[in-house]
Motif scaffolding. Sequence first.
Motif, PDB file in Angstrom:
ATOM      1  N   ASP A  21     -28.341   0.518  23.624  1.00 45.93           N
ATOM      2  CA  ASP A  21     -28.537   1.485  22.630  1.00 45.93           C
ATOM      3  C   ASP A  21     -29.603   2.347  23.358  1.00 45.93           C
ATOM      4  N   ARG A  60     -25.875  10.085  23.565  1.00 48.07           N
ATOM      5  CA  ARG A  60     -25.195   9.017  22.747  1.00 48.07           C
ATOM      6  C   ARG A  60     -23.640   9.116  22.616  1.00 48.07           C
ATOM      7  N   PRO A 104     -22.318   0.935  21.792  1.00 44.52           N
ATOM      8  CA  PRO A 104     -23.726   0.861  21.465  1.00 44.52           C
ATOM      9  C   PRO A 104     -23.773   0.094  20.179  1.00 44.52           C
TER      10      PRO A 104
END
Length: 510
Positions: free
Chosen positions: A92, A142, A151
């Motif tokens: 993450d 992300r 993630p």
Amino acid sequence: MNDDREVICRPLGRRALWCLVALGAAGVGSAAVRAVYRGTLLDVWVGLGLLLALLGLVCLYAATVRVSADADGLRSRTLLRRRNLAWSDIADLRVYIQYGRNQEIHRVSVLLRDGRTPRLPLPLSGSCDDRPEFDARLDALRALHRRHGDPETSHVPVLSYRTAGRGSAVAAVLCVLLLAGAGLAAWFVPVAASEKQAWTAAALCTAGAPAAERGECLSTQPAVIARTEVGGLRQSSRLHFADGGPFERLGVSQDAARGFEPGDRVDLTVWRHQVREVTGEHHVWREHFPGGGELAVIAAGLALGAGYPAARVLIRRRGQRLPDDEVLPSALPFAGALVGTAVWLLPLCYLHPTDPLGSTVTVAWTASGAVATLGMSAWAWYATRVRTPGNAAASGDELSPDEADRFLAARFLEHTDYNPNGFGTHIVLGDGPPAVTPHPGPGRFAARRIPVERLTVSCVRRARGGDGDTVDRSWHIAELDDAGRPVRLAAAPDDLARIIRALDAGRPRP
């Protein structure tokens, strides 16, 4: 940031940084030439050149920082280290908040599959002005991680000082240091008590007292004050004596230095080869001997002070299975228990420093205080429990529609038409539709009705670091769907359950 396939982060003001690097290189050259010409390093211009060289080195480190990401993974480069991470190794990407002086520094923390959490040098945000740019770069990173990796979370985890993912090493070290200070102060308690008792019991020396015993008795000798020194806030004050003698000057308090004047004739009281008392016609100074009670109070205070960081470590241990970005309960209930313990422990330590259990009264005092501390600690343990939303949803009393208005502390975290500019601090339920108010009542002045017909509860969860520091640690968050727009509602667990039931009851049935 180039496009959707690659993200590149470089420091702002690179041209200015390279100019400072060039200035630092010029400083190195000028310092070397000056040192050779003068034949010494002890020169102002040489020092200035070395200072510019140090500044240039720092700017060189900042100018060469680079973070990039593409389909292959994440790469970071600094002057001293290079790091390449594949997306499959990254669990993450999170926000890590560092707290400086009057500012919050936002950085990107990488959670690896093996549990390590390195922090990227870029992107970096130190103020609200560059926060949108930081958020945009983080969203781009992300997005690449979602496309090429797996993630763990769909939201952006934020690690602050209130969340479970922060370490407790600082609190543990502080606890150990305070306990060490308490132990050191407690070790000196008998010594201080015996010295003060000896000073109190000391008598004047007799004419035929041997020289070996004259240190334990009181002897006096006359003296004349030559001058006085009144020190400042952090400076010592002194009395200087005339006619030479064994005592030329003596450190005293500021009041004593102001009370004596040059030319005053005084009597010096000597005990254990040191002046302990100065007696004049209009003023008397006596040295203060810390008794065992004072040191015992200091030791007890340090031990109680160590209890607060210990409580923070304990709370983090209790919440170690929580997600890293969830907010932990506050340690203030334990602080209240420590304050309550100080109410009975500190007087006991002051009055009975060396023998706290020497009489029936002190035994009863200690026993009753220990029971009170045990009860307060049990209450603090219960108050700092981790409440899950499932347990909170079943609690709370029902509120009938025709009941008088009840104002519950709750806040919508987003700006909406019924919560413009985040003005709402309470939600009123009861005689009328649910509404947002900027006050705890009474009356529905300035209330705005909540459109319950378009609100749908998605889930209820504990508070996270991304919800902000204004949300109470013990509150829960309800994630609502407001006609396609996500809205968060924060309130205490029981109050949030009541509000959700009221919203559900006010929604029209098909």
